[in-house]
Structures are given as C-alpha cells and as structure tokens.
Design an enzyme around this catalytic site. Sequence first.
Site, PDB file in Angstrom:
ATOM      1  N   GLY A  12     -15.658  30.055  31.661  1.00 18.19           N
ATOM      2  CA  GLY A  12     -16.734  29.532  32.496  1.00 18.19           C
ATOM      3  C   GLY A  12     -16.873  28.027  32.346  1.00 18.19           C
ATOM      4  N   ASP A  13     -17.690  27.423  33.212  1.00 20.92           N
ATOM      5  CA  ASP A  13     -17.969  25.992  33.174  1.00 20.92           C
ATOM      6  C   ASP A  13     -16.723  25.127  33.353  1.00 20.92           C
ATOM      7  OD1 ASP A  13     -20.609  26.747  32.652  1.00 20.92           O
ATOM      8  OD2 ASP A  13     -20.266  26.749  30.489  1.00 20.92           O
ATOM      9  N   GLU A  14     -15.772  25.633  34.106  1.00 16.70           N
ATOM     10  CA  GLU A  14     -14.533  24.878  34.347  1.00 16.70           C
ATOM     11  C   GLU A  14     -14.743  23.788  35.391  1.00 16.70           C
ATOM     12  OE1 GLU A  14     -14.832  28.169  34.732  1.00 16.70           O
ATOM     13  OE2 GLU A  14     -13.415  29.198  33.384  1.00 16.70           O
ATOM     14  N   GLY A  15     -15.868  23.888  36.126  1.00 15.03           N
ATOM     15  CA  GLY A  15     -16.122  22.941  37.222  1.00 15.03           C
ATOM     16  C   GLY A  15     -16.005  23.634  38.584  1.00 15.03           C
ATOM     17  N   LYS A  16     -16.273  24.947  38.593  1.00 15.38           N
ATOM     18  CA  LYS A  16     -16.158  25.725  39.843  1.00 15.38           C
ATOM     19  C   LYS A  16     -17.090  25.176  40.926  1.00 15.38           C
ATOM     20  CE  LYS A  16     -17.300  29.374  37.501  1.00 15.38           C
ATOM     21  NZ  LYS A  16     -17.271  28.836  36.144  1.00 15.38           N
ATOM     22  N   GLY A  17     -18.317  24.809  40.499  1.00  8.38           N
ATOM     23  CA  GLY A  17     -19.298  24.302  41.472  1.00  8.38           C
ATOM     24  C   GLY A  17     -18.760  23.091  42.203  1.00  8.38           C
ATOM     25  N   GLY A  40     -24.308  28.519  35.980  1.00  8.60           N
ATOM     26  CA  GLY A  40     -24.861  27.194  36.272  1.00  8.60           C
ATOM     27  C   GLY A  40     -23.729  26.364  36.843  1.00  8.60           C
ATOM     28  N   HIS A  41     -23.789  26.092  38.136  1.00  8.26           N
ATOM     29  CA  HIS A  41     -22.706  25.378  38.818  1.00  8.26           C
ATOM     30  C   HIS A  41     -23.214  24.004  39.249  1.00  8.26           C
ATOM     31  CE1 HIS A  41     -20.849  29.548  39.943  1.00  8.26           C
ATOM     32  NE2 HIS A  41     -20.839  29.301  38.658  1.00  8.26           N
ATOM     33  N   THR A  42     -22.607  22.974  38.686  1.00  8.29           N
ATOM     34  CA  THR A  42     -23.104  21.618  38.908  1.00  8.29           C
ATOM     35  C   THR A  42     -22.341  20.910  40.024  1.00  8.29           C
ATOM     36  OG1 THR A  42     -23.355  21.579  36.508  1.00  8.29           O
ATOM     37  CG2 THR A  42     -23.705  19.489  37.660  1.00  8.29           C
ATOM     38  N   GLN A 224     -18.865  32.567  36.095  1.00  6.55           N
ATOM     39  CA  GLN A 224     -18.272  32.732  34.768  1.00  6.55           C
ATOM     40  C   GLN A 224     -16.762  32.450  34.837  1.00  6.55           C
ATOM     41  OE1 GLN A 224     -20.664  35.608  35.712  1.00  6.55           O
ATOM     42  NE2 GLN A 224     -22.032  33.983  35.084  1.00  6.55           N
ATOM     43  N   GLY A 302     -28.599  24.943  28.342  1.00 11.42           N
ATOM     44  CA  GLY A 302     -28.602  23.682  27.598  1.00 11.42           C
ATOM     45  C   GLY A 302     -27.905  23.770  26.248  1.00 11.42           C
ATOM     46  N   GLY A 415     -13.514  13.338  37.362  1.00  7.94           N
ATOM     47  CA  GLY A 415     -14.896  12.883  37.245  1.00  7.94           C
ATOM     48  C   GLY A 415     -15.790  13.894  37.934  1.00  7.94           C
TER      49      GLY A 415
HETATM   50  P1  GDP Z   1     -19.067  25.619  36.597  1.00 10.60           P
HETATM   51  O1  GDP Z   1     -20.000  26.568  35.956  1.00 10.60           O
HETATM   52  O2  GDP Z   1     -17.652  26.064  36.533  1.00 10.60           O
HETATM   53  O3  GDP Z   1     -19.475  25.248  38.001  1.00 10.60           O
HETATM   54  O4  GDP Z   1     -19.141  24.278  35.749  1.00 10.60           O
HETATM   55  P2  GDP Z   1     -20.475  23.558  35.189  1.00 10.60           P
HETATM   56  O5  GDP Z   1     -21.138  22.865  36.307  1.00 10.60           O
HETATM   57  O6  GDP Z   1     -21.276  24.492  34.375  1.00 10.60           O
HETATM   58  O7  GDP Z   1     -19.830  22.553  34.166  1.00 10.60           O
HETATM   59  C1  GDP Z   1     -18.896  21.583  34.558  1.00 10.60           C
HETATM   60  C2  GDP Z   1     -19.463  20.203  34.175  1.00 10.60           C
HETATM   61  O8  GDP Z   1     -18.438  19.238  34.255  1.00 10.60           O
HETATM   62  C3  GDP Z   1     -20.540  19.727  35.113  1.00 10.60           C
HETATM   63  O9  GDP Z   1     -21.437  18.929  34.399  1.00 10.60           O
HETATM   64  C4  GDP Z   1     -19.785  18.900  36.147  1.00 10.60           C
HETATM   65  O10 GDP Z   1     -20.579  17.900  36.745  1.00 10.60           O
HETATM   66  C5  GDP Z   1     -18.730  18.288  35.267  1.00 10.60           C
HETATM   67  N1  GDP Z   1     -17.428  18.012  35.911  1.00 10.60           N
HETATM   68  C6  GDP Z   1     -16.772  18.734  36.856  1.00 10.60           C
HETATM   69  N2  GDP Z   1     -15.553  18.207  37.084  1.00 10.60           N
HETATM   70  C7  GDP Z   1     -15.441  17.133  36.258  1.00 10.60           C
HETATM   71  C8  GDP Z   1     -14.393  16.190  35.991  1.00 10.60           C
HETATM   72  O11 GDP Z   1     -13.308  16.237  36.555  1.00 10.60           O
HETATM   73  N3  GDP Z   1     -14.654  15.243  35.048  1.00 10.60           N
HETATM   74  C9  GDP Z   1     -15.839  15.166  34.388  1.00 10.60           C
HETATM   75  N4  GDP Z   1     -15.989  14.207  33.479  1.00 10.60           N
HETATM   76  N5  GDP Z   1     -16.830  16.024  34.609  1.00 10.60           N
HETATM   77  C10 GDP Z   1     -16.625  17.013  35.522  1.00 10.60           C
HETATM   78  P1  IMO Z   2     -20.711  29.709  34.918  1.00 10.41           P
HETATM   79  O1  IMO Z   2     -20.675  30.435  36.226  1.00 10.41           O
HETATM   80  C1  IMO Z   2     -20.267  29.928  30.583  1.00 10.41           C
HETATM   81  C2  IMO Z   2     -21.626  33.616  28.659  1.00 10.41           C
HETATM   82  C3  IMO Z   2     -22.820  33.563  27.731  1.00 10.41           C
HETATM   83  C4  IMO Z   2     -22.449  34.645  26.743  1.00 10.41           C
HETATM   84  C5  IMO Z   2     -21.762  35.690  27.616  1.00 10.41           C
HETATM   85  C6  IMO Z   2     -22.677  36.838  28.039  1.00 10.41           C
HETATM   86  O2  IMO Z   2     -21.638  28.555  34.881  1.00 10.41           O
HETATM   87  O3  IMO Z   2     -19.315  29.370  34.470  1.00 10.41           O
HETATM   88  P2  IMO Z   2     -24.676  37.006  29.779  1.00 10.41           P
HETATM   89  O4  IMO Z   2     -25.984  36.303  29.857  1.00 10.41           O
HETATM   90  O5  IMO Z   2     -23.807  36.808  30.986  1.00 10.41           O
HETATM   91  O6  IMO Z   2     -24.813  38.461  29.426  1.00 10.41           O
HETATM   92  O7  IMO Z   2     -23.914  36.324  28.533  1.00 10.41           O
HETATM   93  O8  IMO Z   2     -21.322  34.999  28.769  1.00 10.41           O
HETATM   94  N1  IMO Z   2     -21.843  33.099  30.017  1.00 10.41           N
HETATM   95  C7  IMO Z   2     -21.353  31.938  30.461  1.00 10.41           C
HETATM   96  N2  IMO Z   2     -20.646  30.977  29.832  1.00 10.41           N
HETATM   97  N3  IMO Z   2     -20.531  29.810  31.893  1.00 10.41           N
HETATM   98  C8  IMO Z   2     -21.197  30.769  32.562  1.00 10.41           C
HETATM   99  O9  IMO Z   2     -21.352  30.766  33.896  1.00 10.41           O
HETATM  100  C9  IMO Z   2     -21.686  31.881  31.834  1.00 10.41           C
HETATM  101  N4  IMO Z   2     -22.402  32.996  32.154  1.00 10.41           N
HETATM  102  C10 IMO Z   2     -22.479  33.730  31.046  1.00 10.41           C
HETATM  103  O10 IMO Z   2     -22.960  32.311  27.128  1.00 10.41           O
HETATM  104  O11 IMO Z   2     -21.474  34.159  25.847  1.00 10.41           O
HETATM  105 MG    MG Z   3     -21.494  26.569  34.477  1.00  9.47          MG
END
Ligand code: GDP
Ligand code: IMO
Ligand code: MG
Length: 428
Positions: A12-17, A40-42, A224, A302, A415
């Site tokens: 998760g949090d790879e930057g999907k948003g 949480g997609h930023t 995720q 957070g 970025g």
């Molecule tokens: P998601 O859950 O996959 O949508 O990713 P998140 O939004 O939770 O986390 C990705 C974070 O990296 C966010 O704060 C984005 O603004 C940031 N981000 C996305 N792409 C890049 C990138 O190429 N470089 C940097 N520095 N930040 C990025």
């Molecule tokens: P995005 O879409 C990163 C993690 C939680 C926990 C596990 C199970 O922003 O990438 P849950 O509340 O789903 O039962 O928690 O999954 N987790 C994530 N980690 N990005 C997410 O979403 C996540 N959604 C759940 O931290 O380890």
């Molecule tokens: Mg996220």
Amino acid sequence: MPCIVVVGAQWGDEGKGKIIDILTAEADVVARYQGGHNAGHTVIIGDEKFVLHLIPSGILHGGKTCIIGNGVVVDPAAFLDEVEELRQKGISVAGNLFVSKSAHLIMPYHRALDKESEKTKGTKKIGTTGRGIGPTYSDKMARVGIRISDLFDTQVFREKLEKNVEDMNFFLENLYKTEPLKADTIYAEYQGYAEKIAPFVADTTAMVNKHIADGKKVLLEGAQGTMLDVDHGTYPFVTSSSAAAGGACTGLGISPVKIDKVLGVVKAYTTRVGEGPLVTELNDEVGKGLQDRGKEFGATTGRARRCGWFDAVVVKHASMINGFSGMALTKLDVLDECSEIKVCTAYKYKGGELSEFPSELHVLEQCEPVYKTVKGWRKNTVGAMSMAGLPQEAKDYVSLLTDLTGLPVDILSTGPRREETLVLKTSF
Ligand code: GDP
Ligand code: IMO
Ligand code: MG
C-alpha cells in the site's frame, strides 16, 4: 485498452492516488473495487492537498464518473464527511459519484470489535487502521452483513441490526469486557445517513458494465496493495479484502474477459504500515532517511511507515498474481541523496536461496535479503523532464528494476505533484 486495473504492488501507499489522478485525465470512469476508509490516497494539485479514503481519486477531474463498487465496505459517516470536504474545496460530486447499493455497511460494532480484538492480541496484533474493516468483511462472508440497500427498508434494517447488535454485544461484554452498544441509537444514527446517502446509491454493476459496453475508458482503482491481499499477501498481516486485480471482477461485477490490462504501482523502495514481516526493513539511519525524505507517514492514521530497500521478490510475486503489463514507478526522487542503494534479488533461507515469495509466515519471518548494491546518483531528479535527462545511475537503477521484475516502466513519478510525472507509454 478501455478497461485498466491499477493495483499497488507492495504494502500500500505506493502512490496509487497520484497515478489514478494522472490517468483519469484520459478516462471516462473511475471505479473503486475493495477496501474502505482504511485507504488514504493522496493527490496534490497546485498548492492543494487532497486525501481520498473512499471516493475514487478520479473525482478531482471534473466531469468523470466515479463509482464505489459492491466490493467496498462503506462507513456512511466517513463517506458523507468526505463528500462534504470535497464540496467545501469546490469539487463537484452531484450526478457523478455513485455508490453500490450492494456494498456492505461498516457499523459501530465493527469498529468496536476491530479495536477490542487488536487490544487482546497484544504483541500479535495486526496494527489495523481501527476502521472496522475486518469485522465488516467477516460479517459479509458469514452472510449476516447489512448492505446499503437495507438502509432503505426500515423493517429489514431494524431486524438485521437488532440481531447483529445482540450477537456482537455478547462478544463485547463477555469476551472483551467492554460496554454493549444500543440498537436504537445505531438505528436512529443510520436512518439519518440513509436520507443523505440516497442520492448517490445506484446499481453500479449495471452502470460499470454499460460504460464498458459503450466503449468508455474505465479505470478500476485498487486500494491497499498486493502484499495486503487477504489471499496473496503476508497473511494474517493483511487487510480483509482482495486488493489484487482479481478483486476488481468480484468487487464491481465485471467479467475477467472485460479487463484489458493491469498496471502495477511500484514504489522505488519499500514501505509498510502496521505489523508483519518486511524482509528489507532498515531499522537504521538509512531507513530513517527514506522515511523523512519520502514523508512516510500514513495518510489515514498518521502512523510512521516502516521503510526498506526495493524487494524484487515481492514485486515479481505481485506481477505474477496481477498480470502486470508494466509499472508506474513512484518516488524515485526519494533515493536522490543515497550514496549507495540496495535491491533485494532473492531471500536467504536455511542455507539456501529462495527466488519465489514464500506463502508461509514462519518461513518469511526467517528470510534474509540477498542484496545487489548499486551506486546512488546524488543529484536532484524531482520533476525530471525526460528519461534521457536523468543522471546515469538513476537510469541504471530504473533499468535494473525492469530487468529484475520483467516490467517496463510506463510511468515514472519523481515528486508528489501532477507535473512531476513522466508518462512514457500511454495507458489507454
Ligand atoms: P496511495 O495510498 O498508494 O495512494 O499512496 P499515499 O497517498 O498513501 O502515499 C503516497 C505518498 O507519496 C503521498 O504523500 C504522495 O503525495 C507521495 N508521492 C506520490 N508519488 C510521489 C513521488 O514520485 N515522489 C514523492 N516524493 N512523493 C510522491
Ligand atoms: P492505501 O490504499 C497501507 C494496513 C494496516 C494494517 C493492515 C490491516 O492507502 O494503500 P485494516 O484496517 O485494513 O484491517 O488493517 O493493513 N493497511 C494499509 N497500509 N496503505 C493502506 O491503504 C492500508 N490499508 C490498510 O496498516 O497493517
Ligand atoms: Mg495510502
């Protein structure tokens, strides 16, 4: 290529948003297929930051249809808050945002059970987001869940609610020694949501299929990541839904033959929030550096994200499960200051080497990374205008990831902003 699934390749949090936002410029429809407001997609546009939890990240482009599918679990309060937040920022949701009437509702007892069960697990806790995700999917599979459509039949809603509250209170009081919940209070609260959510509720299965039949360009947004998928991730340290591409079919009611391609969103290093094994984890200054420069703090809770080097075993596993045709490689710029960079090519296990991701937790817990070390570039890549303009070591790093994973880079992100993106291959 009218129908594309966008899936996280790691935890998760790879930057999907951000990637969905970029691709939406060319799309007509964006549909979320699983998860809930644990996501949480930023997206950063100009000086404004948006964090989407339930609503597809495509909503920030005007005139696109956004759909929350049957596979998503919906906390109506969270949904309505998100709608309100968008409205306040001037984003239109009227007539272009729809939520499936078959999506399951997250109820207050789900949140209570999520939190209490984590407390009793002690050191074995999952580190959930506490949003009630697991208990809601458990009820869905146990065939006692309450769906959005039930909100509009007050008798059915009351009957299901009373039975569930009675059962859940048994656990809350006897197992977790905590306060019981009152069905009447929940009934009143949820009937209040019913009226407000009604304008968004639709038969989204028919809707998505019609869009595909009409030749519209459709993006299917995963939340995720593959390693948090309930079947293919690091079970039990996973979320409770099918985050991988297969979930797009069940979570929206689309036939697999309608999907044209799957794009993997891959971070240039690795992060994870919550508990569970992370073979390339760096519990040192280097890991701290990635965390600081990458601003690796959860967009939903957070919490600090654990950081480590890129793990090719993980991304190859994700590519196999999802059938990635290419990757959107994100956050390359976060490595800008590293003098050397490591990439995990295999796992050391009991004197041998594993090149496939092990499905057993006890095996994974004993794995150690086999690293290939390369020279860093120590130059700024933020907002790079072309591949050719990247420092040679950065180009070599990207090529190395392609060689190790077999995946071409379709999009390179350097970025958080829209303009800090190189689209090397058009997706549709
Ligand atoms: P998601 O859950 O996959 O949508 O990713 P998140 O939004 O939770 O986390 C990705 C974070 O990296 C966010 O704060 C984005 O603004 C940031 N981000 C996305 N792409 C890049 C990138 O190429 N470089 C940097 N520095 N930040 C990025
Ligand atoms: P995005 O879409 C990163 C993690 C939680 C926990 C596990 C199970 O922003 O990438 P849950 O509340 O789903 O039962 O928690 O999954 N987790 C994530 N980690 N990005 C997410 O979403 C996540 N959604 C759940 O931290 O380890
Ligand atoms: Mg996220």
